[in-house]
Structure formats: C-alpha cells, structure tokens
Design a protein around this motif. Sequence first.
Motif, short mmCIF file in Angstrom:
data_model
loop_
_atom_site.label_atom_id
_atom_site.label_comp_id
_atom_site.label_asym_id
_atom_site.label_seq_id
_atom_site.Cartn_x
_atom_site.Cartn_y
_atom_site.Cartn_z
N THR A 56 0.85 -1.19 0.00
CA THR A 56 0.00 0.00 0.00
C THR A 56 0.88 1.24 0.00
O THR A 56 1.91 1.29 0.69
N GLY A 57 0.48 2.22 -0.77
CA GLY A 57 1.25 3.47 -0.82
C GLY A 57 0.58 4.48 -1.71
O GLY A 57 -0.40 4.17 -2.42
N PRO A 58 1.09 5.71 -1.74
CA PRO A 58 0.54 6.76 -2.60
C PRO A 58 0.97 6.56 -4.05
O PRO A 58 2.11 6.18 -4.33
N VAL A 59 0.07 6.83 -4.96
CA VAL A 59 0.35 6.69 -6.38
C VAL A 59 1.29 7.79 -6.84
O VAL A 59 1.17 8.96 -6.44
N ARG A 60 2.24 7.42 -7.69
CA ARG A 60 3.07 8.41 -8.36
C ARG A 60 3.12 8.02 -9.84
O ARG A 60 3.70 7.00 -10.21
N VAL A 61 2.43 8.81 -10.68
CA VAL A 61 2.37 8.52 -12.12
C VAL A 61 3.62 9.11 -12.78
O VAL A 61 3.85 10.32 -12.75
N ILE A 62 4.43 8.24 -13.36
CA ILE A 62 5.67 8.64 -14.05
C ILE A 62 5.51 8.25 -15.51
O ILE A 62 5.48 7.06 -15.84
N ARG A 63 5.39 9.24 -16.39
CA ARG A 63 5.12 8.94 -17.80
C ARG A 63 6.37 8.91 -18.66
O ARG A 63 6.36 8.35 -19.75
N GLU A 64 7.45 9.53 -18.20
CA GLU A 64 8.67 9.59 -19.00
C GLU A 64 9.86 9.80 -18.08
O GLU A 64 9.70 10.19 -16.91
N PRO A 65 11.07 9.54 -18.58
CA PRO A 65 12.26 9.67 -17.73
C PRO A 65 12.42 11.04 -17.09
O PRO A 65 12.97 11.14 -15.99
#
Length: 771
Positions: free
Chosen positions: A679-688
């Motif tokens: 469980t944890g907070p979402v972090r959306v990483i779309r590119e480097p």
Amino acid sequence: MAGGKGANLGELVRSAFPVPDGFVVTTHAYDLVAQGRDTRAYFEQAELPGDLRQAIADAYAALGGGPVAVRSSATAEDLPGAAFAGQQDTYLNVVGEPALLDAVRRCWGSLWTDRAIAYRAKLAIDESEVRIAVVVQSMVEAETAGVMFTANPVTGDRTQLVIDASSGLGEAVVSGLVTPDHYVIGPSGPAGFTPGRREVVIRGTAGGGVTRESGAATPAEPLPAAVLDELAGLGRQVAAHFGRPQDIEWAYAGGRVHLLQARPMTALPPPPVGRLNPIQRRISSVLLEYLPERPYPIDMTTWVPYGPAGLMGKVTASFGMHGVFSGFLREEDGVVYQLVPPKPHPGAAALLAPFRLVARARKYDPARWTQDPRFRAYLAAIEELAARDLTSMSWERLTAVPRQALALVEPVADLRVDYLPGTGLALLRLLLAVKLLGRGRLFGDLLHGARTRTSDANQALERLAAHARRTGALDADPMPADFAGELREFLAEYGHRETASPILVTPPTWADAPETVLSLIRVLAAEPPAPKEADDALERLLRHPLLRSRGGRARMRRWVEAARAGIAFREDSHFYFMMPQPVLRRSLLELGRRLRGAGVLQQPEDVFHLRLEELESIKDVATLTAEEAERLRETVRARAAKREELSGVRLIDPALVFPARETGDALIAGSPASGGVATGPVRVIREPAEFVKLGSGDVLVCPYTNPSWTPLFQQAAAVVVDTGGAGSHAAIVAREYGIPAVMGTGKGTSVLEDGQVVTVNGNAGTVTRAT
C-alpha cells in the motif's frame, strides 16, 4: 490562389457535386491589399482598390445579389495534418455589397488573430508563406443542416459514416451550441441513431446576419430515410474523389441536399483491427511496451527494421516462424498511424526447428558467448566507427555512416540465433525439474543473482548516489570535479542505454540526456535503498529430500547456473546490441545540422521527419537547388503537421491488447506479475524526465518500462504498468526486488492519480483504494 477550402470546393463543383453557386476572392487580391501588413486591425479598415471592389461587386451581382455566406480559405488550411478548423472567420447571411466587402476584409484580418498565429507556430508554418482567399457562396436557408464524417471519428471504422444534424443553419452544430441528432450509417444502411436536444436554432434574418432562438418549439423529427441515403451516397463519393475520409458540412433545404465544404478528416483513429488471438495479444503487448511514442520516418527506415525488433524477426524466421516482428506499423502521409498486430505463420523450416534448436543448444553455451570471435570483432568494429569525427566528413561520407552503423548489428543477430536455443533449453530444463520436485514457485527466484550489465549499471548508479548523498554534489554549482569525473566514466560505459525505447533511434540515450541519469541518482540519493534479503531460493531447493546426494545437488547447481547464464545472455546481448544506435543517431543529427545550415530545416531534429533514402538521395547539401530545398522543407512540414494531428491518437486501442477484466471493487486490474501486497501513494511517471517525482514507498504507475527505469524499483513499494506481461522487463525486475507488480492494465496512468493511496495486489493483479 483559392486556398484550401476554395480548392476543395472547386474540385466538388468540377465533379458536379451539389455545391451552392459562388466565387472566390483569390490570394492575389489579398496581396494587393496586404502590402506586407500583418495585423487584424489593418485589414478591417483597409481600402480595397477600385478594380477589386468592382470585380467583387460584379461577381456578387452575378449570384443574384442575395444573401451569401463568406468563408475564409487560407493557403495552409484543410491540408492533411493541418485542418485549421475554426481558426479563421466565417460570416453567414451577408446581404448587400457594403456588408460583403466588410466581411471579406474581416476574413482577411482573421488570418492574424492570436489564435491563428499560435496555431501556425505550433505547426511550424512559415508566416511569410501564408495567404488567404475568401469563398463567397449563395446562402442556403437550411431547414436542417450539420456535419458528415465519412469515417467513424471515434472508432476509426472506414466503413461507417457519421452524420450530425439539427434544425436551422449548420453553425449550431459546427460550433457545438446544440446536441445534434446523431446517425451512424453502416455499409448496409442505418446502424444507430441518438436524438438530439435542439437547445438552439440559428436562422438568417431578413436584413442580414443571423439570430439565435430556442429550439424548444422546433419539432424533433429525424431526417427522412431518403435524405440519409442521399447524404451517405454523396459522402462516399466525395471521400472516393479525394482519396481519404472527409469532414463535410451540408445543408438540406427545399427538398435538396447541398454540400457547403469538405476537408480531410483529422485526428482520425486507425481502422479497427478486430479481435486478437492470444498470440497476437502477447506480441502486441511487447510492441506497445517498446513504442511509448510514435516512430518517426527515420525510425521506420533505420532502427525499426534493423534494431531489436528486426533482430527478433530474424531469430524467429531462422526457426521457421515468419511475420512475428515485421510489417506491424502502417504509415499514412509518410507518418506512422497504426500498429497492426502481427500474424505469425510457420514456414517449411519450422519442421526442422526442434532439431536445429537442440543442435545449437549443444554447440553454443550462453555462458561463453562473449568469447565468441564474432563478438570480439563486433566490439572492435563499434569502437572504430564510434571514434570517427563526423563533423569533419564530407557529405558523401557522412551519408554512408547510417548504413555502416546498421550493418554492425548483423553479427549480434547471428549470435542471438546461435545462443538463444541454449538459453531456452536451460530455462525449460530447470522449470521441468523444479515442477517435478513440487517446487515450481521457486523458479522465478532461482533466476535471480546472475550478474548482468544492467546490474553493473545499477550498482554504479548506487555508488554515484552514495557519493552525492555524502557530499551534496547534486546541489553544488558547479558540480564537484570528482563527482563529474565519475559521472563521465559512467556515461562512457553505459551512456548508450535507451531512455525511452530500444527499437527507435530518435529518443535520446543516457549520454544524450544526462539529466535522466542525474534524476535517477537524485531518486537513489534521497534515501538509501533498503538492504535486500539474502537470496536463499537455491538453498531452499537443495534441501529437497530427492537432492540429498552430492551428485544430485551438484547437477541442480549446474542447471541453475546455466539458466542464470541464459538470462544474463539475453540481457547482455541487448546491452551490446544497442551500441551502434548512438553512432547512428549522431550521424543523423549531423546531417540535420548541415541541412539546417543550408536553410532546409529549422532545427537538426527535424531530420527525423525524413526517410533515410531521402537523405541518401541528396548528392551534396552544398549544391541543393532551390526547388530541391523547398521540396524537402514541404515534406518535413507536412509530416510534422500530420504527426501533430495524430498526437492524441493511439497506435492501437489498448483494450484490444489488454481486454477488460472483472475488477469487482478494484480501480483497475491487469496481469499478476510479481506477488505480494503493498500500500502506498500513487506516483504517475510517464517519462524519464519525471523520475525525480518518485519517493520512497510510492506506488510507481507508468505506461511502460525499460532498463533505464530499473533503479526506481529500489524505491517503489509496488509497480503498475499499462503495458507488458509477466515476462516483460518491469515484471522481471519487480520479482527481483520483491515488490508487487500488476502489468497490462491498459489504463493505469489515466485512471490512477498522483497522491491517491492504493493497495496493489500482485497475486490477484488488482489495484484497490486503500482502506
């Protein structure tokens, strides 16, 4: 002379389509008035030369002097990739000569509104080349009007037409003021109808101009079947005439259908490809992971056919399976617009494949592949080509470098053909052994521990992060010399790694974008990675009662080591296989720099819009004729505009590749790829460029991954990926780091939001709200 809209209407008139009578005030007339001016205010007050005023008046009188529609027709609009919809002005129900002349001036002035200027800048259209004509048409007092698309704009189905209609003038539909009646017409007739609400009806007024009134009192009657049939027939004829799907404005009045304008449809999704079988879905999931961005024309003629995809196509073909990694991208107007799932098919050689596999597995040991003379010769050839000074080469020698770089990858393809069978058989042997022993769940853990170039790179990054954490090197300006030296050494060794895709040449490498590496170091330096638990999978296996004998234990150790060597070969051969790519990219950018110097390109990266054969056809950039230079500029402009048009269009519907799963109370679901729950907070990483956003304990949500992303897994609590499956890079690394992973969600990056606290169940393949 007539602009995009005027030229298209002229084509329709010439082909006897039902177009209202009219005339065009040409771009030559605009030039007579413009005299180099480029402000809206100037044109709205400009005096027209007497002969021009008279010509417009005479043409207006020939139409009968009644109400007309005055529409802009810029030279750049209604072209494939640059629709310019709504960028310039239209005036309806214009009555009288003074009002007509004023409308013409205002159309000219609309070429220089802030929105039109910004739109052209976005498409890199040279302002000095832009002109505008004006189309004047007899006004059609429509009972019903609207828009017709000759392909379904939502699904991309070219066999369907979509018609939007509402009462009164079509401006209400075009400008989005009403919810129109919506018709879908299939090959055999109407296939769907949704009634509109007629919130507003726009009609012409007797003295000129238009009025808006409530449509509440207007009967909501659908179009007669005969009118729908006529519209559909005309739409198909217009699309066939122009050779591409069209966006058509139409009006119905007095029992007649009129076509008011037609332009190419833009941002049209690719045609549906139908249902995919499991093999197609598996291959497509790999390709989607490899294609985080749309390939450029230079990709399609260099690294796509010769890089990893081409290599694997050669490997599979050598064992009799054809069409696995070829012909999977379709182009339109020189730009890739669709991913078509491959349809592998066996050839006659497939019958002998098992025997060839066994023979090669016995002859070529993956643990010794770097001792192969072909590999050593390959490294020497790479070193020699990479050492050349591209900037000092003649144009003729420089244009030969891309082919030389591509030729270097052939030996690696041959090495993979020879050594992959040993890898496959070693993995199969180990899998069968642990399953027979009832320890199948240990299989993935047993493969961990092999030293690879990726693990070497990760350890080097950890050392750089420890240095930065200890000395604060990342926050110092300038960067300390000792840290900068270590970074240079790292990039010299690992800088050829891809940042985005291994099958494209256009994205930068680590060396081209050192900020990517610095972002990784910053993530690792923020908090030391948690120490990994010792891997005891092999020791647990060796405690099995059937492995008590010294010989049995030694045999199992050899089998595990052979499987690990196979995994290392697969990883390391890719690492070395990518080494020609930076040389290829540098040579292409050097060609781009020289074309920029010759005034052909605005920036070196514009060379990516050209195909390799187009570059090779230039004998010498110094002797380019004006005609040749203009042809290249126009090719780049058109492809750049088309690419921009398609920026929001996916290569394939992800739902076809990753079918919807029963989610229950889950936010999203996918394929379970690495067990466990976190469980944890979402972090959306779309590119480097966004790597630095990830914090320790975050749930990494991303569209794809590749080896560049691996260090992030040391900080993440779990990983959720739009693409890929249990055998993809992210899944393998997640299992190695012992964090849950859910692959192939298809929409994780669009559904989950930064900061949202979720629970990732890697066993079930679900992501739920944390409770």
